[in-house]
Design an enzyme around this catalytic site. Sequence first.
Site, PDB file in Angstrom:
ATOM      1  N   LYS A 175       0.881  -1.181   0.000  1.00  0.00           N
ATOM      2  CA  LYS A 175       0.000   0.000   0.000  1.00  0.00           C
ATOM      3  C   LYS A 175       0.911   1.222   0.000  1.00  0.00           C
ATOM      4  O   LYS A 175       1.378   1.674   1.061  1.00  0.00           O
ATOM      5  CB  LYS A 175      -0.895  -0.039   1.253  1.00  0.00           C
ATOM      6  N   GLU A 250       9.940   1.172  10.250  1.00  0.00           N
ATOM      7  CA  GLU A 250      10.878   2.229   9.851  1.00  0.00           C
ATOM      8  C   GLU A 250      10.153   3.546  10.056  1.00  0.00           C
ATOM      9  O   GLU A 250       9.368   3.968   9.208  1.00  0.00           O
ATOM     10  CB  GLU A 250      11.270   2.070   8.368  1.00  0.00           C
ATOM     11  N   CYS A 284      13.583  11.094   6.572  1.00  0.00           N
ATOM     12  CA  CYS A 284      13.566  10.639   7.969  1.00  0.00           C
ATOM     13  C   CYS A 284      14.923  10.824   8.644  1.00  0.00           C
ATOM     14  O   CYS A 284      14.998  10.963   9.862  1.00  0.00           O
ATOM     15  CB  CYS A 284      13.129   9.183   8.049  1.00  0.00           C
ATOM     16  N   GLU A 381       9.210  15.970  14.935  1.00  0.00           N
ATOM     17  CA  GLU A 381       9.924  15.841  13.654  1.00  0.00           C
ATOM     18  C   GLU A 381       9.496  16.971  12.716  1.00  0.00           C
ATOM     19  O   GLU A 381       8.311  17.087  12.384  1.00  0.00           O
ATOM     20  CB  GLU A 381       9.566  14.488  13.038  1.00  0.00           C
TER      21      GLU A 381
HETATM   22  P1  NAD Z   1       2.403   8.232   7.592  1.00  0.00           P
HETATM   23  O1  NAD Z   1       2.766   7.444   8.758  1.00  0.00           O
HETATM   24  O2  NAD Z   1       1.277   9.183   7.672  1.00  0.00           O
HETATM   25  O3  NAD Z   1       2.088   7.266   6.354  1.00  0.00           O
HETATM   26  C1  NAD Z   1       2.929   6.197   5.974  1.00  0.00           C
HETATM   27  C2  NAD Z   1       2.149   5.056   5.375  1.00  0.00           C
HETATM   28  O4  NAD Z   1       1.213   4.591   6.315  1.00  0.00           O
HETATM   29  C3  NAD Z   1       1.373   5.426   4.142  1.00  0.00           C
HETATM   30  O5  NAD Z   1       1.348   4.374   3.236  1.00  0.00           O
HETATM   31  C4  NAD Z   1       0.018   5.693   4.643  1.00  0.00           C
HETATM   32  O6  NAD Z   1      -0.935   5.397   3.642  1.00  0.00           O
HETATM   33  C5  NAD Z   1      -0.086   4.710   5.794  1.00  0.00           C
HETATM   34  N1  NAD Z   1      -0.976   5.237   6.817  1.00  0.00           N
HETATM   35  C6  NAD Z   1      -1.172   6.532   7.148  1.00  0.00           C
HETATM   36  N2  NAD Z   1      -2.119   6.662   8.098  1.00  0.00           N
HETATM   37  C7  NAD Z   1      -2.523   5.409   8.374  1.00  0.00           C
HETATM   38  C8  NAD Z   1      -3.487   4.882   9.257  1.00  0.00           C
HETATM   39  N3  NAD Z   1      -4.223   5.659  10.061  1.00  0.00           N
HETATM   40  N4  NAD Z   1      -3.652   3.557   9.254  1.00  0.00           N
HETATM   41  C9  NAD Z   1      -2.916   2.801   8.479  1.00  0.00           C
HETATM   42  N5  NAD Z   1      -2.010   3.217   7.622  1.00  0.00           N
HETATM   43  C10 NAD Z   1      -1.803   4.514   7.561  1.00  0.00           C
HETATM   44  O7  NAD Z   1       3.741   8.932   7.164  1.00  0.00           O
HETATM   45  P2  NAD Z   1       3.975   9.958   5.990  1.00  0.00           P
HETATM   46  O8  NAD Z   1       3.584  11.320   6.403  1.00  0.00           O
HETATM   47  O9  NAD Z   1       3.398   9.409   4.737  1.00  0.00           O
HETATM   48  O10 NAD Z   1       5.572   9.871   5.904  1.00  0.00           O
HETATM   49  C11 NAD Z   1       6.399  10.600   6.691  1.00  0.00           C
HETATM   50  C12 NAD Z   1       6.920   9.799   7.866  1.00  0.00           C
HETATM   51  O11 NAD Z   1       7.608   8.649   7.420  1.00  0.00           O
HETATM   52  C13 NAD Z   1       7.913  10.598   8.662  1.00  0.00           C
HETATM   53  O12 NAD Z   1       7.674  10.443  10.034  1.00  0.00           O
HETATM   54  C14 NAD Z   1       9.249   9.969   8.280  1.00  0.00           C
HETATM   55  O13 NAD Z   1      10.273  10.147   9.210  1.00  0.00           O
HETATM   56  C15 NAD Z   1       8.855   8.560   8.110  1.00  0.00           C
HETATM   57  N6  NAD Z   1       9.855   7.839   7.310  1.00  0.00           N
HETATM   58  C16 NAD Z   1      10.654   6.940   7.938  1.00  0.00           C
HETATM   59  C17 NAD Z   1      11.625   6.269   7.210  1.00  0.00           C
HETATM   60  C18 NAD Z   1      12.509   5.258   7.859  1.00  0.00           C
HETATM   61  O14 NAD Z   1      13.095   4.462   7.143  1.00  0.00           O
HETATM   62  N7  NAD Z   1      12.631   5.242   9.171  1.00  0.00           N
HETATM   63  C19 NAD Z   1      11.766   6.528   5.849  1.00  0.00           C
HETATM   64  C20 NAD Z   1      10.938   7.453   5.256  1.00  0.00           C
HETATM   65  C21 NAD Z   1       9.961   8.111   5.997  1.00  0.00           C
END
Ligand code: NAD
Length: 478
Positions: A175, A250, A284, A381
């Site tokens: 997804k 992650e 991140c 963050e």
């Molecule tokens: P997010 O957590 O909102 O979304 C990430 C994924 O989870 C997406 O596919 C989204 O569709 C899904 N998601 C979102 N809300 C959800 C819910 N309520 N239930 C189930 N799934 C859900 O994150 P974002 O804003 O898309 O991305 C940014 C974040 O990702 C930042 O915190 C960043 O640090 C982190 N990130 C971490 C890494 C790592 O490797 N540690 C790498 C890239 C990004």
Amino acid sequence: MYQETIELLIDGEWTRGSDGSTLPLINPATEEEIGSVPCAARQDLDRALDASRLAFLSWKKTTAAFRWEILSRAADLIEARKAQIARTLTMENGKALAEAEGELQFCADATRWYAEEGKRAYGRLIPARSPDIRQIALKEPVGPALGFAAWNFPAGNVTLKIAAALAAGCAIIVKPSDETPGTAVAIGRCFQDAGLPAGALNIVFGPPAPISEHLIASRIPKKVSLTGSTPVGKLLQRLASETLKRCTMELGGHAPVVVFDDADLDHTLAVLTAAKYRNAGQVCTSPTRFYIHEGVYEAFIAGFVERSKKVVVGNGLDAGVQMGPLITAKRLDIMDGFVQDAVAKGASIALGGERLNKTGYFYAPTVLRDVDDTARVMNEEPFGPLSQITPFRSMEEVIERANSLPFGLASYVFTSNGSTAAVMSDALETGVVGINHTSVHEPETPFGGINESGYGAESGVEGLEAYLRTKMVSDRRI
Ligand code: NAD
């Protein structure tokens, strides 16, 4: 022109989904609607689950050599289509085209690396307590997997999950983020066109909460891998606990950068400005809390501001642009809130501090100085082009401040003293540490956070291990 046809991939078929519902796709650099994202209905998700169950039964029996052939072909296709997919990626995510191409090259390299490493999923023979017994620890694929991926590396986040799962012998349902669907589709097409059997890879889009709830509640998948924020990580882990699925998390970070007074300042400034404005700070591992030794504090700020002023901000498709927009309009307000709060708590704006007066979700490269540790932006963050600079006096003090947050993803140290580097890399509580540079993730190195930045790793042997389980066979000769 945006060129990707956005479809779901279910059981080897590209489809617009069964109930016709869609979400708009916006280019963050132009604010234009450039496409529509089909949402998976419940019956589409059930088909994907069933397809992944069936595909897993045959894919897990293929040889690692066979899987290597398919993954290698997929890597070749990603590389061959790099320029075209990079345009899609930039139009969805906003990052500069050269950065997008670099990300796709990483995807090709990582897919090749996993293809090779799949051949080395060795078990072991354990000396038995009886001469007629052979004890074998076997590595098996864990089962069908689920991957949820953030938009900030629309190709990389998705590819790392697909390539690792497939190399290990797992099927996977991915997804990707609805903000960057075409990039995931283009990557998916590379794997399908490489000859992947139907159902081994499925891709779904749509509102994340109901989709993740439905998929994770199913007993078919045995593994969840999320790249996303810490709050969503906690939510998905709770959902996964109902069926005790294994997770790789992650999650978000808030990387401290510690610059000692013996650091090579020119080199430090060049490395840190490049890292800071990569993907407009939406990384991140982006350097976010700048702890600068008081002996070089003013010189560092002057140099950082001077270099930040020269960053060319604009549409990532345009030649010479180094930094693109933020992903959504909402993120602009969040940046403003961080800046206002930091200033109210005593910080000064050395550069930027506002959205740019033009179409697109552009925020100025922003440098805040004398930022108090209690400012929100020092604790939450930032995920944007904000740099928070604060002085420090002693190593003990800076270690305590750097380790003071629940996050633990990346940290960086700049010094010319080997002993300082060694002490700091031991003391910093993060999953990855960069000494005198910020490149902390390659296909062959384990990448992951600790504490509330998550657990488990992608890439490296650990990345493959995440999709394997161990079975012990005790074989008695009769
Ligand atoms: P997010 O957590 O909102 O979304 C990430 C994924 O989870 C997406 O596919 C989204 O569709 C899904 N998601 C979102 N809300 C959800 C819910 N309520 N239930 C189930 N799934 C859900 O994150 P974002 O804003 O898309 O991305 C940014 C974040 O990702 C930042 O915190 C960043 O640090 C982190 N990130 C971490 C890494 C790592 O490797 N540690 C790498 C890239 C990004």
